[in-house]
Design an enzyme around this catalytic site. Structure first.
Site, short mmCIF file in Angstrom:
data_model
loop_
_atom_site.label_atom_id
_atom_site.label_comp_id
_atom_site.label_asym_id
_atom_site.label_seq_id
_atom_site.Cartn_x
_atom_site.Cartn_y
_atom_site.Cartn_z
N ARG A 202 -6.38 1.29 18.02
CA ARG A 202 -6.25 -0.10 17.96
C ARG A 202 -5.85 -0.69 19.39
O ARG A 202 -6.00 -1.83 19.48
CB ARG A 202 -5.05 -0.47 16.92
CG ARG A 202 -5.63 -0.06 15.39
CD ARG A 202 -4.49 -0.33 14.45
NE ARG A 202 -5.35 -0.19 12.97
CZ ARG A 202 -4.39 -0.18 12.06
NH1 ARG A 202 -3.34 -0.07 12.07
NH2 ARG A 202 -5.19 -0.02 10.80
N ASP B 203 1.87 -1.32 11.87
CA ASP B 203 0.56 -1.79 11.11
C ASP B 203 0.24 -3.04 11.67
O ASP B 203 -0.80 -3.65 11.30
CB ASP B 203 0.37 -1.53 9.72
CG ASP B 203 0.45 -0.21 9.41
OD1 ASP B 203 0.14 0.89 10.29
OD2 ASP B 203 0.84 0.47 8.23
N LYS C 167 0.88 -1.15 0.03
CA LYS C 167 -0.08 0.12 0.00
C LYS C 167 0.94 1.10 0.04
O LYS C 167 0.66 2.25 -0.68
CB LYS C 167 -1.03 0.12 1.13
CG LYS C 167 -2.09 1.34 1.44
CD LYS C 167 -3.17 0.67 2.18
CE LYS C 167 -2.98 0.54 3.40
NZ LYS C 167 -2.49 2.13 4.26
N GLN D 236 4.55 9.09 7.65
CA GLN D 236 3.42 9.94 6.94
C GLN D 236 4.04 11.63 7.26
O GLN D 236 4.17 12.23 6.30
CB GLN D 236 2.22 9.93 7.30
CG GLN D 236 1.83 8.63 6.98
CD GLN D 236 0.21 8.14 7.72
OE1 GLN D 236 -0.39 9.10 8.35
NE2 GLN D 236 -0.34 7.18 6.83
N SER E 159 7.16 8.51 12.27
CA SER E 159 6.01 8.65 11.32
C SER E 159 6.41 9.06 9.95
O SER E 159 7.13 10.04 9.57
CB SER E 159 5.06 9.43 11.69
OG SER E 159 4.04 9.96 10.67
C1 S3P Z 1 2.25 4.69 6.40
C2 S3P Z 1 3.03 4.98 7.48
C3 S3P Z 1 2.37 4.61 8.74
C4 S3P Z 1 1.36 3.44 8.72
C5 S3P Z 1 0.67 3.66 7.54
C6 S3P Z 1 1.26 3.89 6.08
C7 S3P Z 1 2.82 5.16 4.98
O1 S3P Z 1 1.73 5.90 9.57
O2 S3P Z 1 0.74 3.25 9.89
O3 S3P Z 1 -0.43 2.54 7.34
O4 S3P Z 1 2.55 4.62 3.84
O5 S3P Z 1 3.70 6.42 4.97
P1 S3P Z 1 2.54 6.74 10.24
O6 S3P Z 1 3.67 7.14 9.56
O7 S3P Z 1 1.57 8.08 10.66
O8 S3P Z 1 2.74 5.90 11.43
#
Ligand code: S3P
Length: 429
Positions: free
Chosen positions: A346, A315, A22, A169, A167
């Site tokens: 969670r 995750d 993903k 993200q 993180s």
């Molecule tokens: C992701 C980063 C993770 C993960 C999410 C996908 C990504 O989140 O939990 O399902 O693709 O960068 P965080 O970066 O907020 O931990």
């Protein structure tokens, strides 16, 4: 709202593949869209989250052809995106909204991003705050901490950001904004989170420099279209790893799974619990490590999980909780407060559902203690609209004394549309 009842299975056997990763799928669209030339993507995950990303870029004028096998993304260059004429709906996808907000901050147009009822409750300040420091003009509900977010494109200046949380993200949102800033933008994090952005930036020819727990991106670099091959998602494979470990007499091989070291915490954890997991045919594809994973059922024992492995398995905790519920002794999870701000809380969701199945669970602010049981009871449990909770509880049902009904299972389509078919295929009655 659909429910599914899963009945106990004797074992999990076979040779399977899981859908594409993903995180890598999201990033392939984003970088393909702002690169020069046509990027091809194979193995793309056609889950709802990634479709949200694809729709957002189409709405900004990017042509994306999909023949069902391969995507062709007609990149429009760093400055070629067009102002979307409507709100960009990111659905359930935290990655879409947070990464795209970074990218949109440096455009010369106005945009609004939002998502479903779950995403609109998730914290956005974590990206809005550093992006605002770069000069981004973002407003949103609750002082810019909740979507919808309205973004007026602005000239960005680089920052050197010390993120309080690990993180990917946050890191990736700032890296994408950094492409539009005049100079070098850096992000450090407490411990390294998944590094797919760093790897893909490099693949597309961005000017980036990695060090220890940080990365620097130079603004203005020209990105070049690539051929991206997306490996299977280790987060999806994790449900099947746990299923095979806890079901007696199982032997399962999962082919072509991404085993990037920033994602393999689940393998380290399950092995420490006593799980028999082997990586075969290790190789590298499109800048990402890939392997086939062989799993045999094992007697698991409780362990303590904390520290730098947490972001490497973030995750997979719903699935790890199920393994812990079937292990001998107590498993403790700490330093995992981030689990409270995922698609649902969670920690609370898994604690409540496991108690319904007869497991003793103690919750704390940043984790939980789970005492394994001889066998789980059947019953009715709730996904709370979270795909990973739904899939974990379905795996628990394989070893329960009687069927488990999982409420609200449509969410599984966000990341693993054929999960139930594959589970059925691998279950030997
Ligand atoms: C992701 C980063 C993770 C993960 C999410 C996908 C990504 O989140 O939990 O399902 O693709 O960068 P965080 O970066 O907020 O931990």
């Amino acid at each position: 709202m659909n429910s599914i009842t899963i009945n106990p299975a004797a074992s999990i056997r076979g040779d399977i593949t899981v859908p594409g990763d993903k995180s890598i799928s999201h990033r392939s669209i984003m970088l393909g869209a702002i690169a020069n030339g046509i990027t091809t993507v194979r193995g793309f995950l056609r889950g709802e989250d990634n479709i949200s990303t694809m729709s957002a870029f189409r709405a900004m004028g990017v042509e994306i052809d999909d023949d069902g096998e391969t995507l062709h993304i007609h990149g429009c260059g760093l400055h070629g995106l067009k102002e979307p004429s409507d709100v960009l709906d990111c659905g359930n996808s935290g990655t879409t909204i947070r990464l795209i907000t970074g990218l949109l901050s440096g455009q010369s147009f106005f945009s609004v991003v939002t998502g479903d009822q779950y995403l609109r409750k998730r914290p956005m300040k974590r990206v809005v705050e550093p992006l605002s420091r770069m000069g981004a003009k973002i407003s949103g509900r609750n002082q810019g901490s909740l979507a919808p977010l309205a973004i007026s494109g602005a000239r960005l200046t680089p920052i050197d950001y010390e993120s309080p949380v690990s993180s990917a993200q946050i890191k990736s949102s700032i890296m994408l904004a950094g492409l539009y800033a005049d100079g070098e933008t850096s992000v450090q994090e407490p411990t390294l989170s998944r590094d797919h952005s760093e790897r893909m930036f490099k693949l597309f020819g961005a000017s980036i420099n990695r060090y220890d727990r940080g990365v620097t991106v130079s603004g203005g670099a020209r990105l070049n279209a690539q051929e991206v091959i997306v490996p299977g998602d280790i987060s999806s494979a994790a449900f099947f790893m746990v299923a095979a470990l806890i079901s007696p007499g199982s032997e399962l091989i999962i082919r072509n799974v991404g085993v990037n070291p920033t994602r393999t915490g689940v393998i380290d954890i399950l092995r420490e619990m006593g799980g028999d997991i082997k990586l075969l045919e290790q190789r590298e594809v499109s800048g990402e490590p890939v392997a086939d994973i062989l799993i045999r059922s094992s007697r698991l024992k409780g362990i303590s999980i904390s520290g730098s492995v947490i972001p490497r398995a973030i995750d997979e905790f719903p699935a790890i909780c199920v393994a812990a519920a079937c292990a001998e002794g107590v498993t403790t999870i700490r330093n995992a407060k981030e689990l409270r701000v995922k698609e649902t809380d969670r920690i609370s969701a898994m604690a409540g559902n496991l108690r319904t199945l007869g497991v003793e669970v103690t919750e704390c602010d940043d984790g939980m203690d789970i005492r394994g049981v001889e066998s789980l009871s059947g019953g009715e449990v709730d996904s709370f609209g979270d795909h990973r909770i739904a899939m974990s509880l379905s795996v628990a049902a394989l070893v329960a004394r009687s069927g488990i009904t999982v409420k609200d299972t449509d969410c599984v389509a966000t990341s693993f549309p054929n999960f139930f078919q594959l589970l059925e295929k691998a279950s030997v009655k």
